[in-house]
Design an enzyme around this catalytic site. Sequence first.
Site, short mmCIF file in Angstrom:
data_model
loop_
_atom_site.label_atom_id
_atom_site.label_comp_id
_atom_site.label_asym_id
_atom_site.label_seq_id
_atom_site.Cartn_x
_atom_site.Cartn_y
_atom_site.Cartn_z
N ASP A 13 28.61 5.78 -12.07
CA ASP A 13 28.03 6.77 -11.02
C ASP A 13 28.47 6.03 -9.60
OD1 ASP A 13 26.43 8.60 -9.64
OD2 ASP A 13 24.17 7.41 -10.21
N CYS B 287 0.57 -1.42 -0.10
CA CYS B 287 0.12 0.14 -0.34
C CYS B 287 0.58 1.61 -0.08
CB CYS B 287 -1.19 -0.13 0.91
SG CYS B 287 0.06 0.21 2.68
N CYS C 235 -1.85 -1.85 6.09
CA CYS C 235 -2.79 -2.52 5.18
C CYS C 235 -2.65 -4.12 5.67
CB CYS C 235 -2.15 -3.30 3.62
SG CYS C 235 -0.16 -3.43 3.58
N CYS D 232 2.94 -3.26 8.49
CA CYS D 232 2.06 -2.11 8.10
C CYS D 232 1.46 -2.14 8.53
CB CYS D 232 2.72 -1.88 6.05
SG CYS D 232 1.46 -0.60 5.50
#
Length: 433
Positions: free
Chosen positions: A342, A195, A217, A214
């Site tokens: 990079d 979510c 959810c 979480c």
Amino acid sequence: MLSKILFKGGSNFPGKVALKLDKDILKTVCKNYNIIIITGTNGKTTTTSMVYNMLKDSDKPVITNNTGANMLTGIVSCFVENFSFKKCSKTVYAVIECDEANLTLLADYVTPDIITVTNLFRDQLDRYGEVYTTMDKILNGIKKVPLANLVLNGDEPLLGDLGLPNRTIYYGFKCGLRKSNTVDINADSKFCKKCKHPYKYNFITYSHLGDFYCDNCGYKRPNLDYSIDEIKEKSQDGSLVVIGGNEFYINQPGAYNMYNALCAYSIAKVCDIPESVIHDSLKTQKSSFGRQEIIDVEGREVRIILVKNPAGYNEAINSIKLDKRVFNLAVLLNDNYADGRDVSWIWDVNFESLSSLNIDNVLISGIRLYDMGVRLKVAGLDEKKFILCKDYSKLTDEIKECKQNRVYVLATYTSMIGFRKYLNSKGYIKKLW
């Protein structure tokens, strides 16, 4: 063997030749093996070595690509070099380290018995992109082999609830390594895969790994099949932990090596390796190919530690911080293709925590030594201690002149390879690969 002598390497060369002759050769040369594939961002080589040693110590025939040649060509080389026309009556294992992007290629030819995923961190952004892209590459491979057993890091939020038909075994920690349960600002995978709500943690081990949940959810860490239940001791040389009610000494320092050992333990249990063999193997595990490898250079104890992304670098620094003695530090930064072009990721590494340590000299080398010099200066390290080494000859000479006999070398992949080759040419390393 000839390619290794002629080209000072050659781990991929036999595979390149074999694939030119027959693009499907892997189907032939890997027949009759019980194949264990180890992939993920950090810890592949060390975990591969640990599993290989456990199988060998239990007297099971086993091969491996232990030099880190984990692309398709390197994997083919491993099987070609060990191929025999004779049939073996014993079960022969192949413990194969596999680059995350190459798993889907390997799965076209191989049905492994076990696939393990160690973790998922930002790494070589120019090649992999973000962690979600890496995860998709791995899943593309796993979906091709629904009969493979999965041994997954349950503390890695991206690896929970995959919805796959594979038998899945999870390992993780049941104790934290940090006082705070707030995830770092630069950590990866901070938001719920279901979510997009920020994760919360009962505890964190490092970066975004830990007992996550979480509260929006309900998605949370899966139930663990194997776990580190207690950490009894930590030092710069190793850790004493409790797994399944028994004590194990891990002869490699740092939280990431606890994870590697637990992953290897979980795979070993799937392979029915006795607990006593696992115990003795972890206790005597030797460093592998630039991963906490110790080399004697004129009486200086040079410990080479491969670093390649912020999460792994921070844990390498944390393992060094366990050493309360005065020591020397060498930092090598390259930007070749295998390192990632990079190098902006070095600004996400917590070099600031080095500024309080008892560091005598700071040796800086590699293609991007000036970038690293600036980063360390900004981090608060004493620039008067900086010694810039434009080549490995200068670096080695400076190591010989160090007053303190311990030198930690933090090196990106190609700088680690280059430095080891130089040390080999001077006789300090007897076996290059």
